[in-house]
Design an enzyme around this catalytic site. Sequence first.
Site, PDB file in Angstrom:
ATOM      1  N   CYS A 112       0.814  -1.226   0.000  1.00  0.00           N
ATOM      2  CA  CYS A 112       0.000   0.000   0.000  1.00  0.00           C
ATOM      3  C   CYS A 112       0.847   1.277   0.000  1.00  0.00           C
ATOM      4  CB  CYS A 112      -0.949   0.013   1.198  1.00  0.00           C
ATOM      5  SG  CYS A 112      -2.094  -1.367   1.202  1.00  0.00           S
ATOM      6  N   HIS A 249      -3.262   7.491   1.861  1.00  0.00           N
ATOM      7  CA  HIS A 249      -3.641   6.152   1.393  1.00  0.00           C
ATOM      8  C   HIS A 249      -5.039   5.852   1.922  1.00  0.00           C
ATOM      9  CE1 HIS A 249      -3.871   1.996   0.575  1.00  0.00           C
ATOM     10  NE2 HIS A 249      -3.707   1.611   1.821  1.00  0.00           N
ATOM     11  N   ASN A 279      -9.865   0.019  -0.719  1.00  0.00           N
ATOM     12  CA  ASN A 279      -8.401   0.090  -0.619  1.00  0.00           C
ATOM     13  C   ASN A 279      -7.808  -0.495  -1.903  1.00  0.00           C
ATOM     14  OD1 ASN A 279      -5.697  -0.201  -0.052  1.00  0.00           O
ATOM     15  ND2 ASN A 279      -6.009  -1.062   1.997  1.00  0.00           N
TER      16      ASN A 279
HETATM   17  N1  ACO Z   1     -18.871  -8.451   7.936  1.00  0.00           N
HETATM   18  C1  ACO Z   1     -19.454  -8.686   9.119  1.00  0.00           C
HETATM   19  N2  ACO Z   1     -18.762  -8.978  10.227  1.00  0.00           N
HETATM   20  C2  ACO Z   1     -17.419  -9.052  10.122  1.00  0.00           C
HETATM   21  C3  ACO Z   1     -16.747  -8.827   8.899  1.00  0.00           C
HETATM   22  C4  ACO Z   1     -17.542  -8.518   7.776  1.00  0.00           C
HETATM   23  N3  ACO Z   1     -17.007  -8.283   6.571  1.00  0.00           N
HETATM   24  N4  ACO Z   1     -15.425  -8.972   9.103  1.00  0.00           N
HETATM   25  C5  ACO Z   1     -15.266  -9.269  10.409  1.00  0.00           C
HETATM   26  N5  ACO Z   1     -16.459  -9.322  11.020  1.00  0.00           N
HETATM   27  C6  ACO Z   1     -16.735  -9.591  12.422  1.00  0.00           C
HETATM   28  C7  ACO Z   1     -15.603 -10.289  13.113  1.00  0.00           C
HETATM   29  O1  ACO Z   1     -15.634 -11.687  12.895  1.00  0.00           O
HETATM   30  C8  ACO Z   1     -15.829  -9.915  14.551  1.00  0.00           C
HETATM   31  O2  ACO Z   1     -16.814 -10.752  15.061  1.00  0.00           O
HETATM   32  P1  ACO Z   1     -16.699 -11.328  16.574  1.00  0.00           P
HETATM   33  O3  ACO Z   1     -16.704 -10.115  17.439  1.00  0.00           O
HETATM   34  O4  ACO Z   1     -17.905 -12.179  16.690  1.00  0.00           O
HETATM   35  O5  ACO Z   1     -15.396 -12.068  16.595  1.00  0.00           O
HETATM   36  C9  ACO Z   1     -16.409  -8.516  14.470  1.00  0.00           C
HETATM   37  O6  ACO Z   1     -16.878  -8.363  13.117  1.00  0.00           O
HETATM   38  C10 ACO Z   1     -15.399  -7.416  14.784  1.00  0.00           C
HETATM   39  O7  ACO Z   1     -14.217  -7.650  14.014  1.00  0.00           O
HETATM   40  P2  ACO Z   1     -12.934  -6.781  14.203  1.00  0.00           P
HETATM   41  O8  ACO Z   1     -11.837  -7.334  13.352  1.00  0.00           O
HETATM   42  O9  ACO Z   1     -12.654  -6.588  15.660  1.00  0.00           O
HETATM   43  O10 ACO Z   1     -13.446  -5.392  13.605  1.00  0.00           O
HETATM   44  P3  ACO Z   1     -12.692  -4.017  13.536  1.00  0.00           P
HETATM   45  O11 ACO Z   1     -13.505  -2.977  14.174  1.00  0.00           O
HETATM   46  O12 ACO Z   1     -11.259  -4.124  13.959  1.00  0.00           O
HETATM   47  O13 ACO Z   1     -12.720  -3.703  11.965  1.00  0.00           O
HETATM   48  C11 ACO Z   1     -11.262  -3.797  10.048  1.00  0.00           C
HETATM   49  C12 ACO Z   1     -12.065  -4.580  11.076  1.00  0.00           C
HETATM   50  C13 ACO Z   1     -12.223  -2.993   9.205  1.00  0.00           C
HETATM   51  C14 ACO Z   1     -10.495  -4.798   9.201  1.00  0.00           C
HETATM   52  C15 ACO Z   1     -10.290  -2.840  10.775  1.00  0.00           C
HETATM   53  O14 ACO Z   1      -9.587  -3.513  11.782  1.00  0.00           O
HETATM   54  C16 ACO Z   1      -9.323  -2.234   9.820  1.00  0.00           C
HETATM   55  O15 ACO Z   1      -9.675  -1.499   8.934  1.00  0.00           O
HETATM   56  N6  ACO Z   1      -8.015  -2.456  10.011  1.00  0.00           N
HETATM   57  C17 ACO Z   1      -7.008  -1.897   9.144  1.00  0.00           C
HETATM   58  C18 ACO Z   1      -6.714  -2.889   8.100  1.00  0.00           C
HETATM   59  C19 ACO Z   1      -6.309  -2.268   6.816  1.00  0.00           C
HETATM   60  O16 ACO Z   1      -6.662  -1.175   6.487  1.00  0.00           O
HETATM   61  N7  ACO Z   1      -5.540  -3.032   6.048  1.00  0.00           N
HETATM   62  C20 ACO Z   1      -5.201  -2.663   4.743  1.00  0.00           C
HETATM   63  C21 ACO Z   1      -3.764  -2.826   4.459  1.00  0.00           C
HETATM   64  S1  ACO Z   1      -2.755  -1.872   5.489  1.00  0.00           S
HETATM   65  C22 ACO Z   1      -3.240  -0.376   5.169  1.00  0.00           C
HETATM   66  O17 ACO Z   1      -3.606  -0.131   4.072  1.00  0.00           O
HETATM   67  C23 ACO Z   1      -3.148   0.596   6.229  1.00  0.00           C
END
Ligand code: ACO
Length: 322
Positions: A112, A249, A279
């Site tokens: 990224c 980004h 993304n």
């Molecule tokens: N739909 C519904 N529920 C979902 C989904 C989905 N697509 N994905 C996960 N869940 C559930 C999980 O299983 C979890 O359930 P549980 O509580 O029963 O275990 C619940 O939702 C919460 O999941 P978390 O992972 O804790 O959710 P969070 O608030 O952290 O959001 C996310 C997840 C959106 C991935 C966030 O952590 C994020 O954006 N992180 C950054 C990742 C990123 O941007 N990566 C890209 C590459 S690096 C970069 O570009 C910076």
Amino acid sequence: MRSLIVGCGSYLPARIVTNHDLAKMVDTSDEWIVERSGIRQRHIAAEGETTADLATAAAQAALNSAGIKGSEVDLVVLATATPDNTFPATATRVQSRIGMTGGAAFDVQAVCSGFIFALSVADNFLRTGQARTAVVIGAETFSRILDWNDRTTCVLFGDGAGAVVLRAEPRTGAPDERGILSTHLHSDGSHHDLLYVDGGPSSTGTVGHVRMSGKEVFRHAVANLAQVVGEALGANGLTPADLDWVVPHQANRRILDSTARKLGLPMDRMVVTVDRHANTSAASVPLALTEAVSDGRIKCGDLVLLEAMGGGFTWGAGLVRM
Ligand code: ACO
């Protein structure tokens, strides 16, 4: 010498996949995706449409906006984590398609952060006189390395490409001189397992899929971006108040909100495309930059901060007087 951005261009595949479409494929919902990421839709490349196709379209659009012919270009640096082939570099395909007959073309891989890394490489080529006219591209077909059964990753990414044309010009020493003021790059390989692809030619012999610990990545992204933004401003004796625009980004709306809060900048000075593009990895910064230049928000002479963080981890920033 200094590097001037003299043109920008982008390309998005025609097919749009909404959150509602995804909810028919995996156990997710529009509400969850919008609330956690700010994403509403993404563009997905057509069957047979490759990263080189997207990159060439973006590069050609950038060259058209600069009024420069491909034959005048002597450097192509293409950032991608989704090359057409293991080798040769996707940049060489773009090189031949834009009609560039000399110079050098190669890929840079920083996921990224790739566009910031590629911009820094090209800027250094131009500053030292090793090239005069460069096309810097971020292009991805991330849809090809997603596990479409994994709802924690497949909802977050999209395909696309963006490009800029850089031209070397002599420094004048004038205050507010246009050009790339500085770039700042970092990596820390100790967090490999938080964000990686579980395949590759030398490990499994397969292409593999994206694997990510989203919460951990989020935490590192916010901290690393704050660090590198502070470093870029400090190196130029600037404060956040001096910035006209931030082109971040586009990973997650909540990361953008947090960066804006930390900088004390209103959200209306951040360029946001994550809602429509999701993304797009290395493509996200040049896609957002092109959008804001094309619609007249970013103007000649504006001070613009570019920043990104991604797999590796890698992170970086660049300050540009447009
Ligand atoms: N739909 C519904 N529920 C979902 C989904 C989905 N697509 N994905 C996960 N869940 C559930 C999980 O299983 C979890 O359930 P549980 O509580 O029963 O275990 C619940 O939702 C919460 O999941 P978390 O992972 O804790 O959710 P969070 O608030 O952290 O959001 C996310 C997840 C959106 C991935 C966030 O952590 C994020 O954006 N992180 C950054 C990742 C990123 O941007 N990566 C890209 C590459 S690096 C970069 O570009 C910076």
